[in-house]
Scaffold this active site. Structure first.
Site, PDB file in Angstrom:
ATOM      1  N   HIS A  30      -5.865   8.252  18.427  1.00  0.00           N
ATOM      2  CA  HIS A  30      -5.325   8.900  17.021  1.00  0.00           C
ATOM      3  C   HIS A  30      -6.822   9.003  16.345  1.00  0.00           C
ATOM      4  O   HIS A  30      -7.203   8.246  15.690  1.00  0.00           O
ATOM      5  CB  HIS A  30      -4.622   7.961  16.478  1.00  0.00           C
ATOM      6  CG  HIS A  30      -4.106   8.436  14.866  1.00  0.00           C
ATOM      7  ND1 HIS A  30      -3.519   9.679  14.833  1.00  0.00           N
ATOM      8  CD2 HIS A  30      -4.626   7.819  13.930  1.00  0.00           C
ATOM      9  CE1 HIS A  30      -3.661   9.777  13.229  1.00  0.00           C
ATOM     10  NE2 HIS A  30      -3.928   8.643  12.849  1.00  0.00           N
TER      11      HIS A  30
ATOM     12  N   SER B  40      -2.434  10.414   3.963  1.00  0.00           N
ATOM     13  CA  SER B  40      -1.100  10.701   4.401  1.00  0.00           C
ATOM     14  C   SER B  40      -0.520   9.521   4.191  1.00  0.00           C
ATOM     15  O   SER B  40      -0.554   8.185   4.860  1.00  0.00           O
ATOM     16  CB  SER B  40      -0.959  11.234   5.767  1.00  0.00           C
ATOM     17  OG  SER B  40      -1.741  12.008   6.096  1.00  0.00           O
TER      18      SER B  40
ATOM     19  N   GLN C  38      -3.725 -11.421  12.995  1.00  0.00           N
ATOM     20  CA  GLN C  38      -2.321 -11.309  12.887  1.00  0.00           C
ATOM     21  C   GLN C  38      -1.644 -11.363  14.321  1.00  0.00           C
ATOM     22  O   GLN C  38      -0.623 -11.825  14.400  1.00  0.00           O
ATOM     23  CB  GLN C  38      -2.062  -9.783  12.546  1.00  0.00           C
ATOM     24  CG  GLN C  38      -2.539  -9.866  10.981  1.00  0.00           C
ATOM     25  CD  GLN C  38      -2.308  -8.426   9.972  1.00  0.00           C
ATOM     26  OE1 GLN C  38      -2.032  -7.397  10.716  1.00  0.00           O
ATOM     27  NE2 GLN C  38      -2.652  -8.494   8.897  1.00  0.00           N
TER      28      GLN C  38
ATOM     29  N   GLY D 176       0.710  -1.165  -0.130  1.00  0.00           N
ATOM     30  CA  GLY D 176      -0.143  -0.096  -0.010  1.00  0.00           C
ATOM     31  C   GLY D 176       0.946   1.339  -0.023  1.00  0.00           C
ATOM     32  O   GLY D 176       2.012   1.230  -0.118  1.00  0.00           O
TER      33      GLY D 176
ATOM     34  N   GLY E  70       3.159   1.594   3.092  1.00  0.00           N
ATOM     35  CA  GLY E  70       4.219   0.566   3.100  1.00  0.00           C
ATOM     36  C   GLY E  70       5.234   0.830   2.080  1.00  0.00           C
ATOM     37  O   GLY E  70       6.367   0.737   2.255  1.00  0.00           O
TER      38      GLY E  70
ATOM     39  N   ARG F 167       3.045  16.600  13.424  1.00  0.00           N
ATOM     40  CA  ARG F 167       2.152  17.753  12.742  1.00  0.00           C
ATOM     41  C   ARG F 167       2.124  19.041  13.744  1.00  0.00           C
ATOM     42  O   ARG F 167       2.203  19.990  13.301  1.00  0.00           O
ATOM     43  CB  ARG F 167       0.660  17.114  12.437  1.00  0.00           C
ATOM     44  CG  ARG F 167       0.626  16.307  11.257  1.00  0.00           C
ATOM     45  CD  ARG F 167      -0.700  15.384  11.236  1.00  0.00           C
ATOM     46  NE  ARG F 167      -0.987  14.628  10.034  1.00  0.00           N
ATOM     47  CZ  ARG F 167      -1.844  13.862   9.854  1.00  0.00           C
ATOM     48  NH1 ARG F 167      -2.559  13.446  10.884  1.00  0.00           N
ATOM     49  NH2 ARG F 167      -1.869  13.224   8.544  1.00  0.00           N
TER      50      ARG F 167
ATOM     51  N   ASP G 267       0.907  12.811  14.517  1.00  0.00           N
ATOM     52  CA  ASP G 267       0.143  13.938  15.215  1.00  0.00           C
ATOM     53  C   ASP G 267       1.168  14.824  15.919  1.00  0.00           C
ATOM     54  O   ASP G 267       0.863  16.029  15.801  1.00  0.00           O
ATOM     55  CB  ASP G 267      -1.055  13.398  16.208  1.00  0.00           C
ATOM     56  CG  ASP G 267      -1.922  12.437  15.401  1.00  0.00           C
ATOM     57  OD1 ASP G 267      -2.373  12.763  14.385  1.00  0.00           O
ATOM     58  OD2 ASP G 267      -2.012  11.333  16.121  1.00  0.00           O
TER      59      ASP G 267
END
Length: 332
Positions: free
Chosen positions: A188, A243, A113, A15, A18, A163, A160
């Site tokens: 988050h 992002s 996972q 993705g 990644g 930012r 964050d």
């Protein structure tokens, strides 16, 4: 003496995040310029061909620190022997989906996972969850990987945090490296609280508090907070994609500081398993200011919390408790 390679897992590796993250890891941005790595990349079967393309590019880049690449759609193969796991893969919210639908999809992903990490990861594996809802995905992972210490399961609020540093640096027209000790409290999500009450800027005449330099409490208590809270949405609006490079860079920052330590006198924000510090709810993954040393994080204690901040800390804590209940209802 050359160091032994560290095995780093990235899920959702084909993705956007990644794709930005794996070359940073291979170049030494995450673990240091002298630390060899073996990359384990996991994605879902429909992304297998794209994942193989990423592997080809890693080979073509000829990174000196990269000592091997495992690219697979099999969770067991991906998790075997890993020392660091960066969980980027998750089910994104799509138009028309309710929060419970997204939560239910992610609960099942993180449950499976977690089981693979539990059985096959290296002892003392460090886990960073990036995929949203990051705090609650991390909590589910903790539940289903009981042998991984709770302190080793974290979520990403460093994006964050970065930012917030960026907004202050732009407002004051100073280098971002001269701004430190902002805090992201809580979730988050759009309830997170970016707090500058303890933040400072290095000036020619020494460190000065951010509030003293900005001289605009209305901006700091209003627009600054909402800009940081809603920055992700603003980037989606601008890029038509979420992002990626900033999230990948923040993931590297998070793991690097955790493993190699934070500079003296500086703290960073990490989502960690709450012990109730600052009256945050326990039993959730909550973002606190932390310092790191010898591979361990410690919550910074004793910071004064004013009435404005107290309400913000409580609000995001309530949301995390509700998210936890929603997630657990998806398990039954």
């Amino acid at each position: 003496m050359a160091k032994e390679p560290v095995r780093v897992l990235v899920t959702g590796a084909a993705g956007q995040i990644g794709y930005a993250l794996v070359p940073m890891i291979a170049r030494g941005v995450m673990l240091g310029a002298d630390q060899p790595v073996i990359l384990h990349m996991l994605d879902i079967p429909p992304a297998a061909e794209a994942l193989n393309g990423v592997k080809m590019e890693l080979v073509d880049a000829a990174f000196p620190l990269l000592k091997g690449v495992v690219a697979t759609t099999d969770a067991v193969e991906a998790c075997t022997g890993v020392n660091v796991a960066v969980m980027v893969g998750g089910f994104p919210r799509k138009e028309g989906m309710e929060r419970k639908d997204v939560m239910s999809k992610n609960v099942s992903i993180y449950k499976s996972q977690a089981s693979a990490l539990e059985l096959h990861a290296a002892p003392n594996c460090k886990v960073l969850v990036v995929a949203n809802p990051a705090n609650t995905n991390a909590l589910i992972l903790k539940e289903f990987a009981p042998s991984i210490p709770a302190k080793n399961i974290t979520c990403l609020t460093r994006l964050d945090h970065n930012r917030a540093l960026g907004q202050i640096s732009e407002k004051l027209n100073v280098q971002v490296s001269d701004v430190k000790n902002v805090i992201i409290w809580g979730n988050h999500s759009s309830t997170q609280y970016p707090d500058v009450n303890h933040a400072t800027v290095m000036t020619p005449s020494g460190e000065k508090p951010v509030r003293e330099l900005v001289k605009d409490d209305a901006w700091l208590n209003g627009e600054f907070i909402t800009t940081v809270q809603q920055r992700g949405a603003a980037i989606i609006k601008a890029r038509k994609l979420s992002s990626a490079l900033s999230a990948a860079s923040a993931a590297c920052d998070h793991i690097r500081d955790w493993v190699l330590g934070t500079p003296e006198g500086t703290w960073v924000s990490m989502g960690v398993y709450s012990d109730g510090s600052y009256n945050a709810p326990t039993g959730v993954i909550y973002s606190f200011p932390v310092t790191c040393k010898n591979g361990e994080w410690t919550i910074v204690q004793g910071l004064a919390i004013d009435e404005f901040s107290r309400k913000k800390l409580d609000l995001t804590g309530v949301e995390l408790t509700e998210e936890k209940e929603l997630a657990y209802s998806c398990l039954s």
